[in-house]
Design an enzyme around this catalytic site. Sequence first.
Site, PDB file in Angstrom:
ATOM      1  N   GLN A  58       3.846   0.613   3.113  1.00 28.52           N
ATOM      2  CA  GLN A  58       2.955  -0.210   3.911  1.00 28.52           C
ATOM      3  C   GLN A  58       2.886  -1.608   3.314  1.00 28.52           C
ATOM      4  OE1 GLN A  58       0.544   1.637   6.700  1.00 28.52           O
ATOM      5  NE2 GLN A  58       2.755   1.854   6.594  1.00 28.52           N
ATOM      6  N   THR A  62       1.641   4.815   8.049  1.00 26.44           N
ATOM      7  CA  THR A  62       2.346   5.705   7.139  1.00 26.44           C
ATOM      8  C   THR A  62       3.209   6.738   7.878  1.00 26.44           C
ATOM      9  OG1 THR A  62       0.590   5.434   5.520  1.00 26.44           O
ATOM     10  CG2 THR A  62       2.017   7.309   5.226  1.00 26.44           C
ATOM     11  N   GLU A  73       0.833  -1.197   0.000  1.00 27.16           N
ATOM     12  CA  GLU A  73       0.000   0.000   0.000  1.00 27.16           C
ATOM     13  C   GLU A  73       0.873   1.254   0.000  1.00 27.16           C
ATOM     14  OE1 GLU A  73      -3.477  -0.085   2.369  1.00 27.16           O
ATOM     15  OE2 GLU A  73      -3.866  -2.191   1.998  1.00 27.16           O
ATOM     16  N   ASP A  74       0.571   2.209   0.857  1.00 29.93           N
ATOM     17  CA  ASP A  74       1.134   3.556   0.792  1.00 29.93           C
ATOM     18  C   ASP A  74       2.662   3.562   0.674  1.00 29.93           C
ATOM     19  OD1 ASP A  74      -1.399   3.449   1.849  1.00 29.93           O
ATOM     20  OD2 ASP A  74      -1.059   4.977   3.366  1.00 29.93           O
ATOM     21  N   PRO A  75       3.210   4.291  -0.310  1.00 31.98           N
ATOM     22  CA  PRO A  75       4.642   4.593  -0.250  1.00 31.98           C
ATOM     23  C   PRO A  75       4.878   5.545   0.914  1.00 31.98           C
ATOM     24  CG  PRO A  75       3.611   5.790  -2.053  1.00 31.98           C
ATOM     25  CD  PRO A  75       2.562   4.893  -1.471  1.00 31.98           C
TER      26      PRO A  75
END
Length: 542
Positions: free
Chosen positions: A30, A76, A13-15
Amino acid sequence: MDWRYLEIYDDTEDPCGLMYYKGIYHNFYQYNPHCALWCWGDITWGHSVSTDLVNWIQLEPVIEPDNPSDIDGCWTGSATILSGGQPVILYTGGSRDKCQVQNLVHPKNPSDPYLREWTKTGNNPVIQPVVPGLNRSQFRDPTTGWIGPDGLWRIAVGAELKSYTAALLYKSEDFLSWTRVDHPLYSQNLSNIVECNMWECLDFFAVLPGNNTGLDMSAAILRGTKHALKMSVGYFDKYLIGVYDLKRDAFVPDTIVDDCRLWLKIDYGNFYASKSFFDSKKGRRIIWGWSKEADCRSDDVAKGWAGIHTIPRTIWLDSNGKQLLQWPVDEIESLRTNEINHQGLELNKGDMFEINGVDTFQADVEIYFELTSINAAEPFNSSSLLDPEKHCCEAGASVHGGIGPFGLVILASNNMDEHTVVHFRVYKSQQKYMILMCSDLRRSSIRPSRYTPAYGGFFELDLAKERKISLRTLIDRSAVESFGGGGRVCITSRVYPAVLADVGRAHMYAFNNGSATVRVPQLSAWTMRNAHVNVENGRSAI
């Protein structure tokens, strides 16, 4: 395997912490190492490294939930290079009581360019949700740090309070002990905002109008510098352009718009939780985001991975100082092969020109559309700005217009039962021309249980001076990234046509379905080679 580098993992998921350090690009993100689904308490920070932003190696996870301040997940955050050159990471941790707190880690061996091991500081959490009126479960995603004129470090953290959403501002001398500033970097009253909620995955960076050189946030602010405040809100990454008032220590947007639906977007498609960083190697700012799967959860479990990161993009401010522009980093062009070119095409109403000679499942296409006349432009209705997706549905590629629709048909089956369309329409308002760009997925797949919307966004173009509209589309099997008008509007889409599983090939066309003739002075396309990803059983070979 296709040419992306993060489709092979489990749940990606999120960078988060992006940086260039000792000759190596680092992407922290993530990551659920146990399955292809998001699971509370299982989220770690995955880690991949590269020397060219194209070919990547996966390393071991660097932050895992093993402390009271992150036992419910390591969420994050951001990476910062301190004044002495050492990197640190601030990230949000979830505690057992559903509080969100901010934690700090530093590399165990700073001389290691791969930064394989990280150590949590002994006094975590370094920032706790002790703000009057704060929702303790809505306090997350610290930004990359920057140095203010007083020599102190600053970060912003997204937060939801009783009556407003905010980028809370914190200061520190040593990046370890933090004090909240008595006012936010920027905030908005929720009662006055339409279609808006908590800001997460904040990003704050400096830009110079018309200059695609990146700026280091901790360097001296140059004359004419503006700042971008980006937030992930709803289903999109949106941003405001303004100035960072050093005296007030606050962000001041150039224009205040209460209706969040009118805020500009980093990407108008399947793109979220983006993060940027200053690339000191080439003096540019690079951004990329997370694109989630749009098929069904059972497919994710079956294939063993879910979620990709988009292609890294250079991001800068347009010369008018109003809009961010984006373009794939130049390094992506190293994957190009089997170039084909066409010049001087003319597309009349109903024409479709097939683009042959490249792998239509893995391709990079650049095309310029030249308008022969602008008199046929339809009148622009400003209410369309509130819901461009709805407008793309109502004015799809099959609906004849004055100027447009024209663009690309990609991933098309032989009988056109499946196809994805990326196209433009031109509208005329009182003093300017507005271009609608759509990525229409409604007929992208005959497979059931797929999310197939029509994405869209508007941009201005001075057609009295320039009659050409550019489109670049990168096709990577299920991922389609399109850049219209030189990067004024970017749309990422996820498509899952049955034709992908067929032995044969898909078709690709340039088309025009408007009454006005459209010329194509230049069309170039390439097959994209696979990137090299050295992975052994989900772990790096390093």
